[in-house]
Design a protein around this motif. Structure first.
Motif, PDB file in Angstrom:
ATOM      1  N   ARG A  79      15.660 -57.916 -55.434  1.00  0.00           N
ATOM      2  CA  ARG A  79      14.852 -58.739 -54.521  1.00  0.00           C
ATOM      3  C   ARG A  79      13.386 -58.323 -54.562  1.00  0.00           C
ATOM      4  NH1 ARG A  79      19.128 -58.901 -49.426  1.00  0.00           N
ATOM      5  NH2 ARG A  79      20.648 -60.219 -50.497  1.00  0.00           N
ATOM      6  N   ARG A  80      13.149 -57.008 -54.612  1.00  0.00           N
ATOM      7  CA  ARG A  80      11.768 -56.526 -54.699  1.00  0.00           C
ATOM      8  C   ARG A  80      11.111 -57.053 -55.973  1.00  0.00           C
ATOM      9  NH1 ARG A  80      13.887 -51.452 -53.253  1.00  0.00           N
ATOM     10  NH2 ARG A  80      13.659 -51.453 -51.002  1.00  0.00           N
ATOM     11  N   VAL A 101      20.895 -54.661 -55.270  1.00  0.00           N
ATOM     12  CA  VAL A 101      20.365 -55.944 -54.802  1.00  0.00           C
ATOM     13  C   VAL A 101      18.948 -55.808 -54.267  1.00  0.00           C
ATOM     14  CG1 VAL A 101      21.423 -55.806 -52.491  1.00  0.00           C
ATOM     15  CG2 VAL A 101      20.947 -58.037 -53.506  1.00  0.00           C
ATOM     16  N   MET A 102      18.636 -54.711 -53.590  1.00  0.00           N
ATOM     17  CA  MET A 102      17.283 -54.592 -53.034  1.00  0.00           C
ATOM     18  C   MET A 102      16.245 -54.472 -54.146  1.00  0.00           C
ATOM     19  SD  MET A 102      17.395 -55.170 -49.869  1.00  0.00           S
ATOM     20  CE  MET A 102      15.748 -54.735 -49.296  1.00  0.00           C
ATOM     21  N   ASP A 113      31.485 -61.072 -50.981  1.00  0.00           N
ATOM     22  CA  ASP A 113      30.701 -59.844 -51.113  1.00  0.00           C
ATOM     23  C   ASP A 113      31.535 -58.590 -50.805  1.00  0.00           C
ATOM     24  OD1 ASP A 113      28.238 -58.575 -51.726  1.00  0.00           O
ATOM     25  OD2 ASP A 113      27.884 -58.229 -49.593  1.00  0.00           O
ATOM     26  N   ARG A 147      23.932 -62.789 -54.252  1.00  0.00           N
ATOM     27  CA  ARG A 147      24.124 -63.006 -52.806  1.00  0.00           C
ATOM     28  C   ARG A 147      22.749 -63.220 -52.208  1.00  0.00           C
ATOM     29  NH1 ARG A 147      23.787 -59.567 -48.323  1.00  0.00           N
ATOM     30  NH2 ARG A 147      23.634 -57.694 -49.605  1.00  0.00           N
ATOM     31  N   ASP A 149      19.744 -63.430 -49.700  1.00  0.00           N
ATOM     32  CA  ASP A 149      19.253 -62.978 -48.415  1.00  0.00           C
ATOM     33  C   ASP A 149      19.129 -64.213 -47.520  1.00  0.00           C
ATOM     34  OD1 ASP A 149      17.753 -61.000 -46.658  1.00  0.00           O
ATOM     35  OD2 ASP A 149      16.264 -62.590 -46.863  1.00  0.00           O
ATOM     36  N   ARG A 150      19.286 -64.035 -46.218  1.00  0.00           N
ATOM     37  CA  ARG A 150      19.289 -65.194 -45.321  1.00  0.00           C
ATOM     38  C   ARG A 150      18.013 -66.021 -45.449  1.00  0.00           C
ATOM     39  NH1 ARG A 150      23.085 -68.184 -43.148  1.00  0.00           N
ATOM     40  NH2 ARG A 150      24.208 -66.237 -42.768  1.00  0.00           N
ATOM     41  N   ASP A 151      16.877 -65.360 -45.583  1.00  0.00           N
ATOM     42  CA  ASP A 151      15.616 -66.108 -45.682  1.00  0.00           C
ATOM     43  C   ASP A 151      15.603 -66.950 -46.954  1.00  0.00           C
ATOM     44  OD1 ASP A 151      15.191 -63.796 -43.893  1.00  0.00           O
ATOM     45  OD2 ASP A 151      13.177 -64.642 -43.718  1.00  0.00           O
ATOM     46  N   ARG A 191       9.966 -60.782 -56.356  1.00  0.00           N
ATOM     47  CA  ARG A 191       8.677 -61.181 -55.761  1.00  0.00           C
ATOM     48  C   ARG A 191       7.498 -60.800 -56.650  1.00  0.00           C
ATOM     49  NH1 ARG A 191       9.472 -60.195 -49.261  1.00  0.00           N
ATOM     50  NH2 ARG A 191      11.474 -61.290 -49.158  1.00  0.00           N
TER      51      ARG A 191
END
Lengths: 506, 794
Positions: free
Chosen positions: B150-151, B146-147, B64, B296, B298-300, B154
């Motif tokens: 991710r948004r 990336v955010m 990253d 990449r 996210d940890r979750d 969902r």
């Protein structure tokens, strides 16, 4: 009329030089600004929730004319919250000629890095310790374990990192690696505070300005240390158009000591708040260290923990047991002055993460009675204990938490207050248990009855931290532990015991 | 044959210790200014990790951190919200309407095979037709940042007709729901031996899984190049497999895909196959959108999507005599494999291979079931089934000792493999390098085990709340991939005209110090200072078809291949110099940066430049395959392992009988790494492996709810050991004997074996439970406070 909100450029210091970044939204994190905007990828993201420490940076701030250093998690720190401060990352520590800082050199020499991904975070925690201990002097293993508990390493097993913490103070500080405090302070002064009124990130410098801003912007997201709200951004993907940050209000950055109570401002970090509480109540030392990891304690505030009102927040059971009050404040427009009301902490909460605060109110102070000053100071022996049960001793969230403060005189319970966490939708006071104790002789039979009352008083849930059955069982057993401690049994709480501590017992 | 590699020479008499005072021991490197003479051999010295200085400065590059190419899109996975169901479709319209979103890819966009090129060929690239676990990836959302991705991910709607999930291993076993057929290994007659035994015990227990929690989450960055060629940066233990999987999914030949990995931020087995999924997903997106794509997690999401260590459930019947000598063992192991086979076959096999640990099982019947459940597909994790095998027999021996009122150490010693007799494993391999008895006996002495055991009993008698426990357990771990074909490796050594050296090999660096060890091996082979040798990124265009860096074998395989490559260059130089000086090539020595013949001493770089001018080849490949190994996959018999690595640990713990909380008080370890190539790195592996094992058995609890949702999905809810969990007394000693097999520099593999030493912590906790009057046989792993209290209360 609605003001058009603008986002002012953000300015902070790195390596003594101001860095200005434009167009940073109010909900952008410091880690994003470092990695994505400034392309400084030395700081890593491990979890995005402040629990692993890979993203640790050190924030330098001018406080009373001195530079203070705090290791914090950049992944959940809003970037604008470091406006006018100095930010140190692992990339900033070596001298211009490449000689490494003792916090780095010690990690190399002790073989403290394997995969290296947690390493910049550890280095920054070490750097913070170095700066705060007069050049890393006299750091004990115990302190290193406590101060590094918010940094996770999956490779080394920590022994070499603890060695590095203890040894860095004996390494020479190469020229060019020292922080020039005077120059840094002067540079910090030169960063002009930005105008506030229409900004998307509001960080008022005084309490009246803060309360006025709250009244004017009721939809702004209120943050303090952002150690919980930060996760709403990174994990729940929430967006905030406007943020109101309470941490600059100078009145609220103080702990004030009065004859009968301490008043802890809502902007006081957990580190400083617990330092004040521990100096008043020394038995709280270990509990204070177990409250999250150091980077979270350095950023998060006691006020934030209380206002947030999580049922598993650890401060509240303790504060309930101590008989703490909270002071809510708002700006009274008519009178053009601050208005306030005060209530018992346990009365703040109305349900799961709901409370009695009005839209224009902010939680501003927590008033904690001083030792032995809780009430009419009934004569007798006061014993305060707070017990936390979690899967891991350090940097974990309670499955159950029980805080008990009791005064026994002539063998009778004269005063008792018990706070519990992890057993209901809010932090709660164990009133039925208190009733089972108050006025009773302090005997095994009374404890037995109170244990039954305590187990019956709450209907905890089962979740990934523990089953309801365990929570109920252990709550009663913790009261047993309190009883045994009151009878003089020493060192029966494993949280702070080592092999040699235990040799002596029994 | 180089003298260093013969196993006959010298047992080093020095026991090397981890204690802080050893940090500046004479054979270590106190600081760069005082590094050992540049003429000293590079191996055998505690050199710093080759990347340490970059790591502490934040200058070591992970995937990253690579500067992004213009036009890069960021991906986020679209994860199933239910554990099991028929997939009717995915609706990404709401996601695609979000500003900044550039695309959605799903199974429909796969140009090649829609099934991953995994061994069992049973795993879809993206969910199609069915959903098999909560978190299964059905596609990716691509966005400018990336955010946003991710948004948007969902907002993708799943249309699923829900089916009942199978979540427990027992339920799967009852339904005969398996990812692979059961395996049975028998020797002698367990039933008859049980029948004639003086005593019998029967028991059931469970051992939880484990999240790898590599600090660097899974990540891949894929770039389309000209003429349908591909460059893949990925954090993987197996670049060759990623190359294979990506080309398979894209419907291309292997040779158009290049995979590079300079380093991982931790692997632990979690990046053996799991990294391949990300690379394939990102490649499919990069192919559809024709731009570079970075994925990449996210940890979750990483927790929700990727496999863990296999949870196991056991049932056993064991017989024994009054001395504790085993007489018959029937063992049933249920491995929770998750929804697909992945590496579950070899993992469950290794659990069978290690169910003996250090002990001779004369009459034994093992049944291994590879259960299919609707959870993440469990995968490789340090030890690879070994820990799940070892923990059974260690538990059984402790329980036997308690039943008979004997010291568990005596029962263990009584059952050890013998030297002349009782030396053949249940899979028909003769144990030829057995050092278990002297090693355990020495550790018992140096740790004061027997005195401490008495002291603890006396102490407990007087301590009402806190009870202590102690246990000494050994490990014998088989070294080699059980799939024999993987035991091969290649390397390239390049010597440049200035005398500097580059080495590249098929192994990957995940923090274990492989590159540091390989560089030392190459430096010594060429007789040049360590600093002249640079290790470079794993790269499928340099060394092809490399095996995963796994099975602890990284140095054994790649170190040897690199040694052979360097030796080829050295031989070329020796032949050249011997021609100049009129001596035999065997008389030319390479050491201290010099090339020495009976008549002349020259600087290495002078020889190199003269050789270049004379058109001598200055670079070479090297290839190694492990000798002696063979085994029959159907009967699980033969010699799957080249040799065994040994060790033992004594752990002392304390429990709180009111809460079940526990603490590890003291740990003493004596471990066998053969002749160490780098003692500091080996000790780091031992300590790190031990602490990771401790986490597996104490605080690291994976909790799935009744719907198959993994509720422990981040460090806030999943607790790996922290600084405060390690004991102040944590002493590591190295067994002072070279590998008896011909292995590189006389060393032994070290990555996995120490993990199993942490079983001593679990057995010490059960000892403490017993001393508290509880029921240790009721205790499952991990021993959380709740689990310990449950056992204490019987």
């Amino acid at each position: 009329m609605k003001l058009e909100k603008t986002t002012r450029p953000l300015t902070f210091l790195r390596r003594g030089q101001p860095v200005t970044v434009g167009n940073v939204p109010p909900d952008r994190t410091l880690l994003e600004v470092l990695r994505e905007d400034l392309h400084c990828t030395g700081t890593k993201e491990g979890c995005g929730e402040g629990d692993c420490g890979a993203c640790t940076v050190v924030i330098g701030e001018a406080v009373d004319g001195k530079l203070t250093y705090k290791a914090v998690n950049s992944c959940i720190k809003l970037a604008h919250s470091v406006e006018g401060m100095a930010v140190f990352t692992a990339e900033d520590l070596a001298s211009d000629t490449g000689e490494q800082h003792p916090s780095q050199e010690a990690m190399v020499q002790c073989h403290g890095s394997q995969c290296g991904f947690c390493t910049p975070g550890f280095v920054m925690s070490l750097f913070g310790m170095y700066q705060n201990t007069g050049g890393g002097q006299d750091i004990t293993r115990e302190q290193a374990q406590a101060d590094l508990s918010g940094n996770l390493c999956r490779c080394t097993g920590y022994r070499p990192i603890l060695d590095a913490a203890q040894q860095m103070g004996s390494l020479p500080l190469p020229p060019g690696c020292e922080v020039n405090e005077a120059a840094t302070l002067a540079a910090l002064k030169s960063i002009r505070p930005r105008s506030q009124a229409s900004d998307t990130y509001l960080r008022p410098a005084t309490l009246p300005a803060l309360l006025q801003a709250r009244a004017a912007h009721p939809r702004a997201q209120v943050v303090a240390g952002c150690t919980d709200v930060g996760l709403w951004v990174t994990k729940l993907h929430k967006r905030f158009d406007q943020v109101l940050d309470v941490t600059a209000a100078r009145e609220l950055r103080r702990v004030e000591t009065y004859p009968h109570h301490l008043a802890i401002g809502a902007a006081v970090t957990l580190t400083d708040a617990f330092a004040a509480l521990v100096s008043e109540y020394p038995p709280l030392k270990t509990f204070a260290q177990r409250f999250a990891g150091l980077p979270v304690r350095n950023a998060g505030t006691l006020g934030g923990n209380v206002a947030n009102g999580s049922p598993i927040g650890d401060a509240m059971p303790l504060l309930i047991a101590l008989g703490a009050n909270v002071v809510l404040m708002r700006w009274d427009k008519k009178r053009q002055q601050v208005a306030h009301r005060e209530l018992r902490l346990e009365d703040l909460y109305t349900g799961y993460r709901t409370n009695v605060m009005k839209a224009d109110e902010l939680l501003c102070w927590i008033k904690v009675p001083r030792a032995g000053k809780a009430s009419s100071a009934a004569p007798g022996q006061e014993l305060l204990r707070v017990y936390k049960i979690s899967k891991r001793f350090d940097d974990d969230i309670s499955a159950a938490c029980l805080a008990i403060r009791m005064t026994v005189a002539n063998g009778v319970v004269k005063e008792v207050s018990i706070g519990a966490g992890g057993v209901a939708a809010t932090p709660v006071r164990a009133r039925q248990t208190e009733a089972a104790l108050l006025g009773q002789p302090w005997t095994a039979d009374t404890v037995m009855a109170a244990t039954a009352a305590l187990r019956a008083e709450f209907q905890p849930i089962s979740d990934m931290r523990a089953s309801a059955h365990y929570r109920q069982t252990v709550l009663g057993n913790l009261l047993q532990r309190y009883w045994l401690e009151s009878q003089g049994l020493q060192r029966i709480n494993l949280e702070s015991l080592t092999a040699s501590d235990l040799e002596a017992v029994a | 044959m180089n003298a260093r590699d013969q196993n006959t020479d010298a047992v080093t008499p020095v026991v090397i210790s981890s204690r802080a005072d050893a940090v500046a021991a004479p054979d270590e490197v106190p600081s760069p200014s005082a590094s050992p003479a540049r003429t000293a051999p590079a191996a055998g010295v505690s050199r710093f990790h080759e990347s340490a200085r970059a790591q502490v400065a934040g200058a070591a590059t992970y995937i990253d951190d690579i500067p992004e190419v213009r036009g890069t899109l960021h991906a986020a996975p679209v994860c199933s919200p239910v554990a099991h169901g028929r997939l009717k479709g995915l609706d990404a319209s709401a996601a695609l309407a979000l500003p900044g979103v550039r695309g959605f890819v799903s199974a429909l966009d796969i140009p090649g095979d829609t099934t991953l090129a995994a061994f069992a060929h049973d795993e879809p690239v993206f969910a199609q037709d069915t959903v098999q676990f909560l978190g299964q990836v059905g596609g990716l959302i691509l966005a400018d940042d990336v955010m946003t991705a991710r948004r948007a991910a969902r907002l993708v709607k799943w249309h699923i007709e829900a089916l009942d999930p199978v979540l427990s291993v027992h339920e799967a076993h009852a339904l005969e729901s398996y990812v692979l057929p059961p395996v049975h290994v028998n020797r002698g007659n367990a039933k008859a031996a049980l029948k004639r035994a003086d005593h019998r015990l029967e028991g059931s227990f469970e051992v939880g899984g484990q999240e790898h929690f590599y600090l660097e989450g899974q990540v891949a960055y894929v770039m389309p190049l000209e003429q349908n060629q591909w460059w893949v940066y990925t954090s993987t233990q197996h670049p060759g497999e990623v190359q294979h999987w990506v080309s398979h999914a894209l419907g291309l030949q292997n040779h158009v895909v290049t995979v590079e990995c300079r380093r991982m931020g931790g692997g632990f087995g979690g990046k053996e196959t799991q990294a391949g999924h990300l690379a394939v997903w990102a490649a499919i997106a990069a192919n559809k959108l024709q731009c570079p794509v970075k994925l990449r997690l996210d940890r979750d999401d990483d927790f929700m999507i990727t496999g863990k260590r296999h949870p196991f459930a056991y049932h056993y019947r064991v017989g024994f005599d009054h001395t504790g000598l085993l007489s018959g063992l029937e063992l049933e192991m249920l491995a929770n494999c998750g929804f697909s086979a992945d590496l579950s076959g070899p993992v469950a096999d290794r659990a069978i291979f290690h169910a003996d640990n250090a002990y001779f099982l004369e009459d034994v019947a093992i049944s291994s079931y590879r259960c299919k459940t609707n959870t993440q597909s469990h995968t490789a994790f340090r030890g690879f089934g070994g820990p799940q095998g070892v923990i059974v027999i260690e538990r059984i021996l402790s329980d036997i000792a308690r039943t008979l009122g004997l010291d568990p150490l005596d029962v263990r010693l009584r059952n050890l493999y013998g030297i002349e007799t009782r030396h053949t494993t249940h899979y028909q391999m003769k144990v030829e390098d057995n050092i278990l008895d002297p090693l355990m006996t020495q550790l018992a002495l140096t740790s004061g085990y027997r005195e401490r055991r008495e002291q603890i009993a006396a102490w407990n008698a007087k301590s009402p709340v806190i009870k202590k426990g102690i246990s000494l357990t050994p490990v014998k771990f088989g070294i080699s991939f059980t799939a024999t074909l993987f035991n091969q490796a290649g390397a390239l050594v390049h010597v440049y005209t200035d005398g500097s050296v580059q080495v590249n090999h098929g192994g990957t660096e995940m923090g274990q110090g492989l590159n540091t060890k390989v560089a030392a091996i190459v430096a010594d082979e060429l007789g040049v200072p360590f600093e002249r040798v640079l290790s470079t990124a794993a790269d499928t265009s340099k060394v092809p078809n490399a095996s995963a860096t796994a099975a602890s074998s990284g140095t054994d395989l790649n170190g040897r291949a690199a040694q052979f490559a360097a030796r080829n260059v050295r031989d070329n130089l020796a032949a050249f110099v011997s021609g100049l000086d009129g001596c035999g090539a065997g008389a030319v020595r390479f050491e201290g940066g010099q090339v020495i013949t009976p008549t002349t001493t020259r600087q290495f770089e002078d020889v190199v430049s003269a050789a270049y001018a004379n058109r001598i080849q200055l670079w070479s490949d090297g290839f190694y395959r492990t000798p002696k190994i063979h085994y029959d996959k159907t009967t699980l018999t033969g010699r799957p392992f080249y040799y065994f690595a040994y060790g033992a640990a004594v752990s002392e713990v304390a429990i709180d009988t009111l809460t079940g909380e526990s603490r590890v008080l003291k740990v003493d370890i004596l471990h066998d790494v053969g002749r160490s190539i780098n003692p500091a790195i080996d000790i780091g592996q031992i300590e790190g492996g031990f602490v990771q094992g401790m986490g597996w058995l104490t605080t690291e609890q994976l909790v799935w709810n009744g719907k198959g949702l993994l509720q422990t999905h981040a460090p806030s809810t999943y607790k790996i050991p922290a600084t405060g969990d390690i004991p102040e007394h944590f002493k590591i000693d190295l067994w002072p004997e070279a590998n008896r097999e011909d292995n590189v520099h006389g060393s032994k593999a070290v990555g996995e074996p120490p993990f199993m030493l942490a079983i001593s912590v679990f057995e010490a906790l059960r000892d403490a439970v017993a001393q508290a009057g509880g029921n240790p046989e009721a205790m499952n792993a991990p021993a959380t406070a709740e689990e310990v209290l449950r056992a204490v209360m019987g």
